[in-house]
Design a protein around this motif. Sequence first.
Motif, short mmCIF file in Angstrom:
data_model
loop_
_atom_site.label_atom_id
_atom_site.label_comp_id
_atom_site.label_asym_id
_atom_site.label_seq_id
_atom_site.Cartn_x
_atom_site.Cartn_y
_atom_site.Cartn_z
N ALA A 43 13.23 89.82 66.62
CA ALA A 43 14.59 89.59 66.11
C ALA A 43 15.68 90.13 67.03
O ALA A 43 16.84 90.11 66.66
N CYS A 44 15.31 90.61 68.19
CA CYS A 44 16.26 91.20 69.14
C CYS A 44 17.01 92.36 68.49
O CYS A 44 18.22 92.46 68.56
N VAL A 65 21.57 87.55 77.52
CA VAL A 65 22.83 87.23 76.84
C VAL A 65 23.40 88.52 76.25
O VAL A 65 22.73 89.56 76.22
N ASP A 66 24.63 88.47 75.77
CA ASP A 66 25.33 89.68 75.31
C ASP A 66 24.54 90.48 74.27
O ASP A 66 24.43 91.70 74.38
N GLU A 68 21.33 90.59 73.65
CA GLU A 68 20.17 91.21 74.30
C GLU A 68 20.61 92.37 75.18
O GLU A 68 19.99 93.43 75.19
N GLN A 69 21.69 92.18 75.91
CA GLN A 69 22.21 93.24 76.78
C GLN A 69 22.56 94.47 75.94
O GLN A 69 22.29 95.61 76.36
N ASP A 70 23.14 94.27 74.77
CA ASP A 70 23.47 95.39 73.87
C ASP A 70 22.21 96.13 73.44
O ASP A 70 22.19 97.36 73.39
N MET A 71 21.13 95.39 73.14
CA MET A 71 19.89 96.04 72.72
C MET A 71 19.21 96.78 73.87
O MET A 71 18.57 97.80 73.67
N LEU A 72 19.38 96.29 75.08
CA LEU A 72 18.80 96.98 76.24
C LEU A 72 19.39 98.37 76.43
O LEU A 72 18.77 99.22 77.07
#
Length: 106
Positions: A43-44, A65-66, A68-72
């Motif tokens: 679910a990212c 994408v944004d 995903e980048q936030d979760m990284l």
Amino acid sequence: MPKITYVDHAGTARTVEGAVGATVMETALRNNVPGIDAECGGACACATCHVYVDNQWAGVVGPAVDMEQDMLDFATDVRTNSRLCCQIRITPELDGLTVTTPARQG
């Protein structure tokens, strides 16, 4: 079926076949690939399927994408080639993709 190679942090490689349309994370789970925890089920929302995309594949896989980048931001040892493999959908063009798992997830 496209072949995906998962390399663990110690250098052990496992190559498995992935179905077009599945994610790199789903393929890892179906094949018991160690190092992909996937606590949120794709679910990212957790960053426990963090991988490093081999540099030669970066252009084919594309950037995060944004969301995903936030979760990284919650992943350990993030690099320029970091991706969440729940967000990488397998296409015929990804045949031969190589990803490496970090020493630890989370």
